[in-house]
Design an enzyme around this catalytic site. Structure first.
Site, PDB file in Angstrom:
ATOM      1  CB  SER A   1      -0.915   0.051   1.439  1.00 28.24           C
ATOM      2  OG  SER A   1      -1.765   1.217   1.342  1.00 28.24           O
TER       3      SER A   1
ATOM      4  CB  SER B   1       4.448   0.446  -3.671  1.00 32.89           C
ATOM      5  OG  SER B   1       3.239  -0.217  -3.987  1.00 32.89           O
TER       6      SER B   1
ATOM      7  CG  ASP C   1      -8.389   1.292  -2.303  1.00 29.93           C
ATOM      8  OD1 ASP C   1      -8.856   0.546  -1.217  1.00 29.93           O
ATOM      9  OD2 ASP C   1      -7.590   2.174  -1.995  1.00 29.93           O
TER      10      ASP C   1
ATOM     11  NE  ARG D   1      -4.574  -9.284   3.083  1.00 27.59           N
ATOM     12  CZ  ARG D   1      -4.232  -8.022   3.289  1.00 27.59           C
ATOM     13  NH1 ARG D   1      -3.750  -7.394   2.421  1.00 27.59           N
ATOM     14  NH2 ARG D   1      -4.214  -7.595   4.721  1.00 27.59           N
TER      15      ARG D   1
ATOM     16  CB  SER E   1      -1.812  -9.487  -5.585  1.00 25.10           C
ATOM     17  OG  SER E   1      -1.125  -8.569  -6.064  1.00 25.10           O
TER      18      SER E   1
HETATM   19  N1  PPS Z   1      -5.456  -4.456   6.337  1.00 25.29           N
HETATM   20  C1  PPS Z   1      -5.311  -3.973   4.868  1.00 25.29           C
HETATM   21  N2  PPS Z   1      -4.073  -4.312   4.304  1.00 25.29           N
HETATM   22  C2  PPS Z   1      -3.916  -3.653   3.274  1.00 25.29           C
HETATM   23  N3  PPS Z   1      -4.729  -2.649   2.775  1.00 25.29           N
HETATM   24  C3  PPS Z   1      -5.836  -2.424   3.318  1.00 25.29           C
HETATM   25  C4  PPS Z   1      -6.113  -3.059   4.499  1.00 25.29           C
HETATM   26  N4  PPS Z   1      -7.361  -2.603   5.078  1.00 25.29           N
HETATM   27  C5  PPS Z   1      -7.739  -1.563   3.965  1.00 25.29           C
HETATM   28  N5  PPS Z   1      -6.679  -1.756   3.080  1.00 25.29           N
HETATM   29  C6  PPS Z   1      -6.995  -0.754   1.714  1.00 25.29           C
HETATM   30  O1  PPS Z   1      -7.367  -1.749   0.632  1.00 25.29           O
HETATM   31  C7  PPS Z   1      -6.413  -1.575  -0.402  1.00 25.29           C
HETATM   32  C8  PPS Z   1      -5.806  -3.005  -0.904  1.00 25.29           C
HETATM   33  O2  PPS Z   1      -6.854  -3.693  -1.633  1.00 25.29           O
HETATM   34  P1  PPS Z   1      -6.418  -5.015  -2.532  1.00 25.29           P
HETATM   35  O3  PPS Z   1      -7.545  -5.335  -2.880  1.00 25.29           O
HETATM   36  O4  PPS Z   1      -5.304  -4.359  -3.256  1.00 25.29           O
HETATM   37  O5  PPS Z   1      -5.626  -5.796  -1.213  1.00 25.29           O
HETATM   38  S1  PPS Z   1      -5.318  -7.268  -1.317  1.00 25.29           S
HETATM   39  O6  PPS Z   1      -4.721  -7.481  -2.844  1.00 25.29           O
HETATM   40  O7  PPS Z   1      -6.411  -8.176  -1.386  1.00 25.29           O
HETATM   41  O8  PPS Z   1      -4.193  -7.683  -0.475  1.00 25.29           O
HETATM   42  C9  PPS Z   1      -5.372  -0.629   0.254  1.00 25.29           C
HETATM   43  O9  PPS Z   1      -5.248   0.034  -1.062  1.00 25.29           O
HETATM   44  P2  PPS Z   1      -3.675   0.566  -1.578  1.00 25.29           P
HETATM   45  O10 PPS Z   1      -3.215   1.620  -0.709  1.00 25.29           O
HETATM   46  O11 PPS Z   1      -4.195   1.082  -2.917  1.00 25.29           O
HETATM   47  O12 PPS Z   1      -2.746  -0.671  -1.807  1.00 25.29           O
HETATM   48  C10 PPS Z   1      -5.716   0.003   1.743  1.00 25.29           C
HETATM   49  O13 PPS Z   1      -6.518   1.227   1.053  1.00 25.29           O
HETATM   50  N1  ADP Z   2       6.316   7.671  -8.849  1.00 24.73           N
HETATM   51  C1  ADP Z   2       6.204   8.568  -7.867  1.00 24.73           C
HETATM   52  N2  ADP Z   2       6.732   9.576  -7.337  1.00 24.73           N
HETATM   53  C2  ADP Z   2       6.157  10.356  -6.369  1.00 24.73           C
HETATM   54  N3  ADP Z   2       5.090  10.082  -5.851  1.00 24.73           N
HETATM   55  C3  ADP Z   2       4.437   8.987  -5.940  1.00 24.73           C
HETATM   56  C4  ADP Z   2       5.009   8.077  -6.895  1.00 24.73           C
HETATM   57  N4  ADP Z   2       3.835   7.227  -7.280  1.00 24.73           N
HETATM   58  C5  ADP Z   2       2.955   7.318  -6.174  1.00 24.73           C
HETATM   59  N5  ADP Z   2       3.343   8.551  -5.665  1.00 24.73           N
HETATM   60  C6  ADP Z   2       2.446   9.062  -4.505  1.00 24.73           C
HETATM   61  O1  ADP Z   2       2.402   8.080  -3.518  1.00 24.73           O
HETATM   62  C7  ADP Z   2       0.950   8.101  -2.823  1.00 24.73           C
HETATM   63  C8  ADP Z   2       0.802   6.555  -2.873  1.00 24.73           C
HETATM   64  O2  ADP Z   2       0.338   6.345  -4.311  1.00 24.73           O
HETATM   65  P1  ADP Z   2      -0.727   5.248  -4.743  1.00 24.73           P
HETATM   66  O3  ADP Z   2      -0.706   5.146  -6.164  1.00 24.73           O
HETATM   67  O4  ADP Z   2      -1.880   5.639  -4.346  1.00 24.73           O
HETATM   68  O5  ADP Z   2      -0.341   3.821  -4.316  1.00 24.73           O
HETATM   69  P2  ADP Z   2      -0.896   2.565  -3.964  1.00 24.73           P
HETATM   70  O6  ADP Z   2      -1.945   2.442  -4.900  1.00 24.73           O
HETATM   71  O7  ADP Z   2       0.050   1.546  -4.245  1.00 24.73           O
HETATM   72  O8  ADP Z   2      -1.557   2.454  -2.527  1.00 24.73           O
HETATM   73  C9  ADP Z   2       0.149   8.898  -3.779  1.00 24.73           C
HETATM   74  O9  ADP Z   2       0.146  10.178  -2.839  1.00 24.73           O
HETATM   75  C10 ADP Z   2       0.797   9.185  -4.880  1.00 24.73           C
HETATM   76  O10 ADP Z   2       0.606  10.483  -5.164  1.00 24.73           O
END
Ligand code: PPS
Ligand code: ADP
Length: 207
Positions: free
Chosen positions: A39, A41, A67, A84, A111
């Site tokens: 999350s 990244s 999400d 998951r 994932s």
């Molecule tokens: N416990 C926990 N662990 C990780 N992430 C959490 C959790 N609870 C809520 N979230 C939110 O859910 C987003 C991840 O959903 P995914 O469907 O990509 O997760 S997974 O692949 O099933 O692990 C993730 O979004 P990203 O930040 O975009 O990765 C979070 O916003």
């Molecule tokens: N290549 C990058 N350089 C600088 N900031 C980034 C970059 N990629 C993502 N961000 C910033 O990092 C944060 C997380 O990015 P996001 O795409 O939402 O990550 P994820 O979907 O893996 O949770 C956001 O605030 C986004 O603007």
């Protein structure tokens, strides 16, 4: 006639217009670009940038964001290991349909488990490209755009990936995106890395 899982007495219907016909129409080849990483990244950022770049080049793509899908198709799933796994399984199947439709399907999910990603790869072994957004936990936690790491550190979210739930890095990914000298590539640069890969493999033109 077949039995698949709990479905008995089922039949497969072929349609006269197939994947190759659709790919000719679109002048591209259907595939899945599977983005995995912690999350924060940058998965959604890369997915959107890639979608935009492909669109500007006249290529049809569609983003399946973890999400977002949890707002609909997967809203009955939580974050237990079983949920998951089911989440990834469903998205893998949907991605396979999009690829069959001829689209470049961009799946963007944490994932976290290798076996689940490998199961998706096995659904379309020739046309599945895993992109590992390999950013350090410290960077993701520093970004923390939704404040979830803070809540997880405070014990207010249990089982958060990277904190008290595992993330298994891929050992067989096609593309790895990392920091260089401590600097993260820009979203455009990240997308460029994936587009170059697809172009080299011939996916941006019909067979
Ligand atoms: N416990 C926990 N662990 C990780 N992430 C959490 C959790 N609870 C809520 N979230 C939110 O859910 C987003 C991840 O959903 P995914 O469907 O990509 O997760 S997974 O692949 O099933 O692990 C993730 O979004 P990203 O930040 O975009 O990765 C979070 O916003
Ligand atoms: N290549 C990058 N350089 C600088 N900031 C980034 C970059 N990629 C993502 N961000 C910033 O990092 C944060 C997380 O990015 P996001 O795409 O939402 O990550 P994820 O979907 O893996 O949770 C956001 O605030 C986004 O603007």
């Amino acid at each position: 006639m077949s039995t698949v899982g709990n479905s008995t007495n089922i039949f497969w219907h072929e349609c006269p217009v197939g994947k190759v016909d659709r790919q000719k129409l679109l002048n591209q080849q259907g595939c899945v670009v599977w983005i995995t990483g912690l999350s924060g990244s940058g998965k959604s950022t890369l997915a959107c940038s890639l979608g935009r770049t492909l669109h500007s080049r006249g290529k049809l793509s569609y983003v399946l964001d973890g999400d977002n899908l949890r707002h609909g198709l997967n809203k009955n799933l939580g974050f237990s290991p079983e949920d998951r796994t089911e989440n990834i399984r469903r998205v893998g199947e949907v991605a396979k349909l999009f690829a069959d439709a001829g689209l470049i399907c961009i799946a963007s999910l944490i994932s976290p488990y290798c076996k689940d990603r490998d199961a998706c790869r096995a659904l379309l072994p020739e046309n599945f490209f895993e992109v590992f957004l390999n950013m350090p936990l410290e960077l993701c936690e520093e970004r923390d755009p939704k404040g979830l790491y803070k809540l997880a550190r405070a014990g207010k979210i249990k089982g958060f990936t990277g904190i008290d739930d595992p993330y298994e890095p891929p050992s067989n990914c096609e593309i790895e995106i990392t920091q260089k000298d401590g600097i993260c590539p820009t979203p455009n640069e990240m997308a460029g890395q994936v587009v170059s890969y697809l172009e080299d493999k011939g996916y941006l033109e019909a067979q």
